[in-house]
Design an enzyme around this catalytic site. Structure first.
Site, PDB file in Angstrom:
ATOM      1  N   PHE A 125      69.269  10.249 -34.139  1.00 14.18           N
ATOM      2  CA  PHE A 125      69.146  10.503 -35.531  1.00 14.18           C
ATOM      3  C   PHE A 125      69.829  11.561 -36.015  1.00 14.18           C
ATOM      4  O   PHE A 125      70.109  12.846 -35.296  1.00 14.18           O
ATOM      5  CB  PHE A 125      67.596  10.781 -35.704  1.00 14.18           C
ATOM      6  CG  PHE A 125      67.303  10.646 -37.303  1.00 14.18           C
ATOM      7  CD1 PHE A 125      67.109   9.313 -37.843  1.00 14.18           C
ATOM      8  CD2 PHE A 125      67.027  11.633 -38.072  1.00 14.18           C
ATOM      9  CE1 PHE A 125      66.613   8.966 -39.105  1.00 14.18           C
ATOM     10  CE2 PHE A 125      66.690  11.326 -39.275  1.00 14.18           C
ATOM     11  CZ  PHE A 125      66.443  10.249 -39.984  1.00 14.18           C
ATOM     12  N   LYS A 222      55.574   8.264 -40.169  1.00 16.48           N
ATOM     13  CA  LYS A 222      55.938   6.712 -39.861  1.00 16.48           C
ATOM     14  C   LYS A 222      54.675   5.994 -39.240  1.00 16.48           C
ATOM     15  O   LYS A 222      53.826   5.771 -40.056  1.00 16.48           O
ATOM     16  CB  LYS A 222      57.178   6.984 -38.669  1.00 16.48           C
ATOM     17  CG  LYS A 222      58.335   7.592 -39.523  1.00 16.48           C
ATOM     18  CD  LYS A 222      59.461   8.094 -38.494  1.00 16.48           C
ATOM     19  CE  LYS A 222      60.481   8.540 -39.302  1.00 16.48           C
ATOM     20  NZ  LYS A 222      61.507   9.165 -38.781  1.00 16.48           N
ATOM     21  N   ARG A 369      66.194  -4.182 -39.869  1.00 12.11           N
ATOM     22  CA  ARG A 369      65.045  -3.361 -39.138  1.00 12.11           C
ATOM     23  C   ARG A 369      63.748  -3.817 -39.487  1.00 12.11           C
ATOM     24  O   ARG A 369      63.422  -3.808 -40.522  1.00 12.11           O
ATOM     25  CB  ARG A 369      65.410  -1.816 -39.081  1.00 12.11           C
ATOM     26  CG  ARG A 369      64.503  -1.178 -37.918  1.00 12.11           C
ATOM     27  CD  ARG A 369      64.792   0.256 -38.021  1.00 12.11           C
ATOM     28  NE  ARG A 369      64.282   1.004 -39.364  1.00 12.11           N
ATOM     29  CZ  ARG A 369      64.083   2.138 -39.327  1.00 12.11           C
ATOM     30  NH1 ARG A 369      64.507   3.168 -38.407  1.00 12.11           N
ATOM     31  NH2 ARG A 369      63.606   2.780 -40.604  1.00 12.11           N
TER      32      ARG A 369
HETATM   33  C1  PLP Z   1      62.444  10.344 -39.206  1.00 14.23           C
HETATM   34  C2  PLP Z   1      63.302  11.096 -38.364  1.00 14.23           C
HETATM   35  C3  PLP Z   1      63.515  12.427 -38.453  1.00 14.23           C
HETATM   36  C4  PLP Z   1      63.288  13.326 -39.410  1.00 14.23           C
HETATM   37  O1  PLP Z   1      62.222  13.823 -39.892  1.00 14.23           O
HETATM   38  P1  PLP Z   1      61.616  14.801 -41.069  1.00 14.23           P
HETATM   39  O2  PLP Z   1      60.326  15.094 -41.136  1.00 14.23           O
HETATM   40  O3  PLP Z   1      62.196  14.069 -42.388  1.00 14.23           O
HETATM   41  O4  PLP Z   1      62.613  15.970 -40.651  1.00 14.23           O
HETATM   42  C5  PLP Z   1      64.113  13.160 -37.363  1.00 14.23           C
HETATM   43  N1  PLP Z   1      64.378  12.518 -36.087  1.00 14.23           N
HETATM   44  C6  PLP Z   1      64.072  11.174 -36.064  1.00 14.23           C
HETATM   45  C7  PLP Z   1      64.496  10.497 -34.686  1.00 14.23           C
HETATM   46  C8  PLP Z   1      63.370  10.372 -37.130  1.00 14.23           C
HETATM   47  O5  PLP Z   1      63.228   8.947 -36.794  1.00 14.23           O
END
Ligand code: PLP
Length: 410
Positions: A125, A222, A369
């Site tokens: 990411f 999530k 997705r």
């Molecule tokens: C969603 C996501 C993030 C971002 O998270 P934040 O809480 O917005 O900083 C970081 N890494 C991965 C793999 C993600 O899926």
């Protein structure tokens, strides 16, 4: 071929079927994006309102003591712990994920002062990649960040490597990496392992204790369903905690915050990684969402998750054969809780589905997705979603011009 009637039978026999009614979901909507933002539940609404109406409105400042607000980061951490296989006292709820990655990484580098390499995955990411580079730059010594194709990582492990940071379930493809095997390989060269569980916590069973994981962090908004921008969680293996220093220290990580001392003296355990005041209303949402998680087990969730993704893949292959490349691994051991379909018109296809109340998302450049969340998704939802997809594909509905206008959030 699995029929809609078969799906109804599967729903009738589903041990998780009673949990769906806890969520606020419109009947006409098929929500396949809980991997991006989980839906709200009645318990979340109730807890947020309780915190506002009684703890805040009535208790006011007294609630920092009487309602346990101060202890919320570690108390909630202990309730997240079972979802990742951690022990009590190893998980903290605070900040958001990118911030926690920065804190843990900054602290971890000091545990390997004689090593100068961080390894990560080029498919990671982007926020992980940005923050790893930034922390490396400010480490106080030269650190080389190697951003590698994941198949090249085993060969790159050697005694220069301080730490490896990987996202356990690939956010684009849904591929799940080998938690035990990779952690062991990293330890075999004396390096430390940091897992990002953004697409794993609440999606797949995790065992940080069994796998000997050093550090991990994940999202609250999530699969955990704690709301947009929800606080994240951090895990530090018990054995490391007394040797780690929070690189962003603040008063609430101090052992005596209300002595207002000039010098920083860290609290013991995970509390030292609290920087500032916990966001109590946001934490109330996580408190509520965990109530639903506490009514099931990750093994039960995993069984249904695999059945849902298997069903989706099977129906897509049978009903629109050849239309998509199915990017997500077929092998259960390599699959998270999402399915990625590759198509040149991926963005427009997702937009056409959304207009028809099937909510998935698009990941650049060509991925449709779909997240599968067993707490509230039914087998008939999978069936009906594929029905809509078949209609969109067979009628080429995605070619309509209005579906090619990009929104800022995809
Ligand atoms: C969603 C996501 C993030 C971002 O998270 P934040 O809480 O917005 O900083 C970081 N890494 C991965 C793999 C993600 O899926």
């Amino acid at each position: 071929m699995t029929s809609r009637l078969d799906c109804e039978v599967l729903d009738r026999d589903d041990p998780l079927s009673s949990l769906r009614k806890e969520f606020v979901l419109a009947d006409e909507l098929i929500y396949l994006d809980g991997n991006s933002l989980g839906p709200v539940s009645a318990a979340v609404k109730r807890r947020v309102n309780e915190v506002i109406d009684s703890e805040w409105a009535t208790g006011l400042v007294r609630s920092w003591n009487s309602a346990g607000w101060m202890a919320a980061p570690t108390a909630l951490g202990d309730r997240v712990a079972p979802l990742i296989g951690a022990r009590p006292g190893e998980v903290l709820v605070a900040d958001t994920l990118t911030f926690l990655i920065a804190k843990l990484l900054g602290a971890a580098l000091h545990l390997r002062p004689d090593r100068h390499v961080i390894i990560t995955d080029e498919a990671n990411f982007h926020s992980d990649l940005y923050i790893i580079e930034a922390v490396a730059k400010r480490a106080g010594r030269p650190i080389e960040v190697q951003v590698l194709n994941r198949k090249d990582i085993p060969a790159a492990l050697n005694d220069d490597v301080a730490l490896v940071e990987l996202t356990h379930v690939d956010f684009r493809t849904g591929e799940m990496l080998d938690l035990f095997g990779i952690t062991k390989a990293v330890h075999d060269v004396g390096a430390l392992m940091f897992w990002d569980f953004a697409h794993s916590a609440g999606a797949v069973p995790l065992d940080v204790t069994g796998a000997n994981v050093d550090f991990a962090a994940g999202c609250g908004y999530k699969y955990l369903n704690a709301g947009p921008g929800a606080p994240a969680f951090a895990y530090i293996r018990r054995e490391w905690q007394s040797q780690m220093e929070n690189p962003l220290p603040g008063w609430l990580g101090h052992v005596r915050p209300f002595d207002f001392e000039l010098d920083y003296e860290p609290a013991t355990g995970m509390q030292a990684f609290v920087t500032s005041s916990p966001s109590i209303i946001a934490m109330a949402a996580l408190d509520g969402s965990l109530e639903t998680w506490e009514k099931t087990t990750m093994n039960e969730v995993r069984t249904k998750s695999l059945a849902l993704t298997d069903l989706f893949i099977e129906l897509v292959e049978q009903r629109v054969p050849g239309a998509f490349e199915i990017v997500t691994p077929r092998e259960h051991a390599k699959r998270g809780s999402q399915v990625a379909l590759r198509h040149d018109h991926a963005y427009a296809i997702v937009q056409a589905l959304i207009e028809r109340n099937v909510i998935g998302d698009f990941r650049d450049p060509d991925i449709c997705r779909f997240g599968f969340t067993p707490l509230y998704l039914r087998y008939v939802d999978v069936y009906d979603a594929v029905d809509v997809l078949v209609d969109v594909m067979n009628n080429k509905a995605y070619l309509d011009e209005r579906f090619s206008v990009r929104n800022p959030v995809t």
